[in-house]
Design a protein around this motif. Structure first.
Motif, PDB file in Angstrom:
ATOM      1  N   GLU A  77       3.421  -9.004  13.907  1.00 30.64           N
ATOM      2  CA  GLU A  77       3.656 -10.415  13.594  1.00 30.64           C
ATOM      3  C   GLU A  77       2.970 -10.853  12.297  1.00 30.64           C
ATOM      4  OE1 GLU A  77       5.728 -12.304  15.186  1.00 30.64           O
ATOM      5  OE2 GLU A  77       6.159 -10.890  16.804  1.00 30.64           O
ATOM      6  N   GLY A  78       2.375  -9.900  11.583  1.00 26.51           N
ATOM      7  CA  GLY A  78       1.797 -10.212  10.267  1.00 26.51           C
ATOM      8  C   GLY A  78       0.429 -10.859  10.316  1.00 26.51           C
ATOM      9  N   VAL A  79      -0.218 -10.869  11.488  1.00 29.46           N
ATOM     10  CA  VAL A  79      -1.538 -11.509  11.572  1.00 29.46           C
ATOM     11  C   VAL A  79      -2.609 -10.576  10.990  1.00 29.46           C
ATOM     12  CG1 VAL A  79      -3.162 -12.727  13.058  1.00 29.46           C
ATOM     13  CG2 VAL A  79      -0.737 -12.704  13.648  1.00 29.46           C
ATOM     14  N   VAL A  80      -2.494  -9.286  11.273  1.00 26.43           N
ATOM     15  CA  VAL A  80      -3.420  -8.315  10.668  1.00 26.43           C
ATOM     16  C   VAL A  80      -3.298  -8.376   9.143  1.00 26.43           C
ATOM     17  CG1 VAL A  80      -3.909  -5.840  10.417  1.00 26.43           C
ATOM     18  CG2 VAL A  80      -3.424  -6.787  12.688  1.00 26.43           C
ATOM     19  N   ALA A  81      -2.081  -8.556   8.664  1.00 30.27           N
ATOM     20  CA  ALA A  81      -1.821  -8.545   7.211  1.00 30.27           C
ATOM     21  C   ALA A  81      -2.509  -9.687   6.466  1.00 30.27           C
ATOM     22  CB  ALA A  81      -0.319  -8.607   6.961  1.00 30.27           C
ATOM     23  N   THR A  82      -2.944 -10.718   7.193  1.00 28.49           N
ATOM     24  CA  THR A  82      -3.614 -11.832   6.501  1.00 28.49           C
ATOM     25  C   THR A  82      -4.899 -11.377   5.811  1.00 28.49           C
ATOM     26  OG1 THR A  82      -4.825 -12.494   8.503  1.00 28.49           O
ATOM     27  CG2 THR A  82      -2.701 -13.600   8.084  1.00 28.49           C
ATOM     28  N   ALA A  83      -5.431 -10.219   6.237  1.00 22.81           N
ATOM     29  CA  ALA A  83      -6.701  -9.728   5.670  1.00 22.81           C
ATOM     30  C   ALA A  83      -6.488  -8.918   4.396  1.00 22.81           C
ATOM     31  CB  ALA A  83      -7.435  -8.876   6.704  1.00 22.81           C
ATOM     32  N   PHE A  84      -5.224  -8.650   4.030  1.00 21.07           N
ATOM     33  CA  PHE A  84      -4.967  -7.704   2.931  1.00 21.07           C
ATOM     34  C   PHE A  84      -4.286  -8.373   1.741  1.00 21.07           C
ATOM     35  CE2 PHE A  84      -5.340  -5.205   6.753  1.00 21.07           C
ATOM     36  CZ  PHE A  84      -6.128  -4.131   6.333  1.00 21.07           C
ATOM     37  N   PRO A  85      -4.515  -7.805   0.543  1.00 21.92           N
ATOM     38  CA  PRO A  85      -3.863  -8.361  -0.661  1.00 21.92           C
ATOM     39  C   PRO A  85      -2.350  -8.138  -0.626  1.00 21.92           C
ATOM     40  CG  PRO A  85      -5.631  -6.806  -1.240  1.00 21.92           C
ATOM     41  CD  PRO A  85      -5.418  -6.680   0.224  1.00 21.92           C
ATOM     42  N   ALA A  86      -1.645  -9.027  -1.313  1.00 23.42           N
ATOM     43  CA  ALA A  86      -0.182  -8.953  -1.345  1.00 23.42           C
ATOM     44  C   ALA A  86       0.288  -7.633  -1.959  1.00 23.42           C
ATOM     45  CB  ALA A  86       0.364 -10.135  -2.131  1.00 23.42           C
TER      46      ALA A  86
ATOM     47  N   TYR B 258      -0.568  -4.802  -1.456  1.00 23.04           N
ATOM     48  CA  TYR B 258      -0.526  -3.699  -0.478  1.00 23.04           C
ATOM     49  C   TYR B 258       0.191  -4.124   0.807  1.00 23.04           C
ATOM     50  CZ  TYR B 258      -3.804  -1.755  -3.770  1.00 23.04           C
ATOM     51  OH  TYR B 258      -4.375  -1.301  -4.931  1.00 23.04           O
ATOM     52  N   GLY B 259       1.004  -5.139   0.698  1.00 24.30           N
ATOM     53  CA  GLY B 259       1.798  -5.550   1.866  1.00 24.30           C
ATOM     54  C   GLY B 259       1.176  -6.677   2.662  1.00 24.30           C
ATOM     55  N   GLY B 260       0.014  -7.141   2.244  1.00 21.46           N
ATOM     56  CA  GLY B 260      -0.635  -8.218   2.985  1.00 21.46           C
ATOM     57  C   GLY B 260      -0.176  -9.586   2.524  1.00 21.46           C
ATOM     58  N   SER B 261      -0.753 -10.617   3.135  1.00 20.74           N
ATOM     59  CA  SER B 261      -0.359 -11.977   2.743  1.00 20.74           C
ATOM     60  C   SER B 261      -1.491 -12.689   2.008  1.00 20.74           C
ATOM     61  CB  SER B 261       0.079 -12.782   3.974  1.00 20.74           C
ATOM     62  OG  SER B 261      -0.936 -12.771   4.957  1.00 20.74           O
ATOM     63  N   ASP B 262      -2.603 -11.971   1.777  1.00 23.68           N
ATOM     64  CA  ASP B 262      -3.669 -12.531   0.939  1.00 23.68           C
ATOM     65  C   ASP B 262      -4.039 -13.943   1.383  1.00 23.68           C
ATOM     66  OD1 ASP B 262      -5.339 -11.799  -1.009  1.00 23.68           O
ATOM     67  OD2 ASP B 262      -3.860 -11.788  -2.629  1.00 23.68           O
TER      68      ASP B 262
ATOM     69  N   VAL C 111      -9.277 -20.732   4.530  1.00 23.07           N
ATOM     70  CA  VAL C 111      -9.020 -21.997   5.238  1.00 23.07           C
ATOM     71  C   VAL C 111      -7.850 -21.857   6.212  1.00 23.07           C
ATOM     72  CG1 VAL C 111     -10.031 -23.627   3.590  1.00 23.07           C
ATOM     73  CG2 VAL C 111      -7.670 -22.863   3.256  1.00 23.07           C
ATOM     74  N   LEU C 112      -6.933 -20.938   5.925  1.00 22.98           N
ATOM     75  CA  LEU C 112      -5.856 -20.649   6.881  1.00 22.98           C
ATOM     76  C   LEU C 112      -6.359 -19.706   7.976  1.00 22.98           C
ATOM     77  CD1 LEU C 112      -2.975 -20.309   7.993  1.00 22.98           C
ATOM     78  CD2 LEU C 112      -2.544 -18.650   6.172  1.00 22.98           C
TER      79      LEU C 112
ATOM     80  N   LEU D 157      -3.949   4.148   1.843  1.00 25.16           N
ATOM     81  CA  LEU D 157      -4.444   3.608   3.117  1.00 25.16           C
ATOM     82  C   LEU D 157      -4.079   2.151   3.396  1.00 25.16           C
ATOM     83  CD1 LEU D 157      -8.050   5.121   3.292  1.00 25.16           C
ATOM     84  CD2 LEU D 157      -5.896   6.078   4.097  1.00 25.16           C
ATOM     85  N   LEU D 158      -4.171   1.308   2.378  1.00 22.68           N
ATOM     86  CA  LEU D 158      -4.064  -0.134   2.672  1.00 22.68           C
ATOM     87  C   LEU D 158      -2.724  -0.554   3.282  1.00 22.68           C
ATOM     88  CD1 LEU D 158      -6.104  -1.762  -0.251  1.00 22.68           C
ATOM     89  CD2 LEU D 158      -6.802  -1.325   2.107  1.00 22.68           C
ATOM     90  N   PRO D 159      -1.574  -0.081   2.751  1.00 24.23           N
ATOM     91  CA  PRO D 159      -0.326  -0.507   3.391  1.00 24.23           C
ATOM     92  C   PRO D 159      -0.258  -0.094   4.867  1.00 24.23           C
ATOM     93  CG  PRO D 159       0.107   0.452   1.239  1.00 24.23           C
ATOM     94  CD  PRO D 159      -1.331   0.734   1.559  1.00 24.23           C
TER      95      PRO D 159
END
Ligand SMILES: Cc1cc2nc3c(=O)[nH]c(=O)nc-3n(C[C@H](O)[C@H](O)[C@H](O)COP(=O)(O)OP(=O)(O)OC[C@H]3O[C@@H](n4cnc5c(N)ncnc54)[C@H](O)[C@@H]3O)c2cc1C
Length: 440
Positions: A93-102, A104-108, A112-113, A154-156
């Motif tokens: 659901e992309g919640v883990v991805a909030t921790a990663f830079p865009a 590498y597939g994250g949402s950066d 505050v979010l 690793l990051l993606p």
């Protein structure tokens, strides 16, 4: 459908500097972001600070908590086994991805979010919330310090939840006092030879990679190394039983002449401590958010019981003594949310005093959560003490937030030291006359 703007919108307008139309549009965006908003005991005012797309993400996580994570939380916490279903859901659901830079597939995602997302998760399930703070802790040094090749590799995959990392800092003789680390990384040509042991390592039993902080001999400096699980000489102990935070087990690590390629160093030699502090800073803000979420959940449960339970001829919630307890809890929680919001904003802006505010937010929120959960359990009487009632789990989980990522006393030390240091060069109080105060 949106709603008609009212007095609270005018106040928000005045306080935020937005035009009235902008405030109204934000409210409309938020209403449209997902299913119609159900009123909540704790107001959604912190969400007004977020952009519409960010509000949708909070709404999405809230929906996941309502439909899946909340109803499954008791079962997840029944045994201390890694909760793969929860982790995969959060990754999908992309919640883990909030921790990663865009890149590498994250949402950066901004902090505050993220504090709002973690608060939602913590309100129902510490396991789910800790999977997000644990991702910060275990992957942040890779984001900040790994070589481009390692990041690409690793990051993606970490971001999609296909692999996991763990953060190995604490040792048998170095917990609060991390500078007392005795694990040693001895340079040997184009590699390091790592010896030592680590204790209390979350995800040790499931991680594919370990971020390890060790001492460089004879230099008094630290280095971060990325060690694969299958490295020769690395031993992972059986999982260790604990009081709460089930679903995210811990274990110990032993390194015996483990050879780590120089290409697997994080940052430069000497960066180990600052990389660890950077990871801990994000995780501390996350711990505060998780604790506040749990405290909010505890008050909701206690207040529901207060409506359902009749004692001495009226509902429990109608008794003034109970209302005063609820008033203290609700007021303190809102104050703590405000402090956390400031800490998250400071982190996002990169303010110099961000770390002190993160310590304040973590100290206040986690100590408050322990008190709120204790009082909420008291208010629910014998039911609160039963295993099939959520507060028993909340009560056990609350304790770790006061210990992990720096115990409350350590944060008091950090904050107090900062107060004394800054006062030396700060404006003198206008009510004081010149000279040392000892001369009064
Ligand atoms: C479930 C769990 C998961 C964890 N996950 C990880 C992980 O993934 N990676 C990792 O590296 N570590 C992890 N830890 C370790 C955690 O960060 C440490 O437990 C924590 O930092 C405290 O260190 P300690 O346990 O050695 O306590 P100690 O350093 O022995 O301190 C004991 C107590 O003394 C008090 N104290 C300490 N210093 C002071 C002071 N200066 N003044 C006054 N009082 C003080 C505090 O109350 C503290 O709780 C985990 C721990 C647990 C329990």
């Amino acid at each position: 459908m949106g709603r008609v703007p009212g007095a609270s919108d005018r106040i928000a307008c005045r306080n935020s500097g937005w035009t009235f139309a902008e405030v109204f549009t934000k409210m409309q965006d938020f209403s449209a972001a997902g299913r119609a908003m159900t009123p909540r005991l704790f107001s959604d005012h912190p969400l007004l600070e977020l952009q519409a797309s960010e509000q949708s993400q909070v709404q999405h996580v809230r929906e996941l908590c309502r439909t899946t994570i909340g109803p499954a939380a008791a079962e997840v916490a029944r045994e201390d086994r890694f909760a793969w279903d929860t982790f995969r859901l959060l990754a999908r659901e992309g919640v883990v991805a909030t921790a990663f830079p865009a890149a590498y597939g994250g949402s950066d995602a901004r902090q505050v979010l993220r504090v709002r997302i973690i608060e939602e998760l913590g309100r129902v399930c510490s396991t789910a919330a800790s999977m997000i703070t644990g991702t910060d802790l275990s992957a942040r040094a890779i984001v900040a310090g790994a070589s481009p090749a390692l990041k690409d590799a690793l990051l993606p995959r970490l971001c999609r939840g296909e692999i996991q990392s763990a953060f190995a800092l604490t040792e048998p003789s170095a917990g609060s006092d991390v500078r007392g680390l005795t694990s040693v990384a001895q340079r040997d040509g184009d590699a390091y030879i790592l010896n030592g042991s680590k204790k209390f390592i979350t995800r040790a039993s499931t991680a594919d990679w370990f971020t390890v902080v060790a001492r460089l001999p004879a230099q008094g400096r630290f280095v971060g190394l990325l060690v694969p699980r299958d490295a020769a000489g690395l031993q992972v102990s059986p999982e260790v039983g604990k009081l709460g935070w089930y679903g995210v087990p811990i274990a110990s690590l032993t390194f015996t002449d483990v050879r780590v390629a120089e290409s697997h160093r994080l940052g430069e030699e000497g960066d180990g401590f600052s990389l660890a502090q950077d990871a801990l800073l994000r995780a501390r803000i996350g711990h505060a958010a998780m604790a506040l979420g749990r405290a909010i959940g505890a008050v909701e449960i206690a207040a529901t019981y207060g409506g359902d339970r009749q004692v001495f001829g009226k509902s429990l919630g109608e008794h003034q003594g109970v209302q005063w307890m609820l008033a203290d809890m609700a007021t303190q929680i809102e104050a703590s949310r405000a402090l956390l919001q400031v800490a998250a904003q400071k982190y996002d802006r990169g303010d110099a005093d961000g770390a002190t505010f993160a310590s304040m937010a973590k100290l206040h929120a986690t100590d408050l959560c322990m008190k709120v959960v204790t009082d909420a359990l008291q208010l629910t009487g014998g039911r609160g003490y039963l295993q099939d009632f959520p507060l028993e789990r909340f009560f056990r989980d609350a304790k770790l937030n006061q210990i992990g990522e720096g115990a409350s006393e350590v944060h008091k030390t950090v904050i107090g030291r900062d107060v004394v240091r800054r006062m030396a060069s700060a404006e003198r109080h206008p009510c004081l006359r010149e000279g040392p105060l000892t001369d009064y």
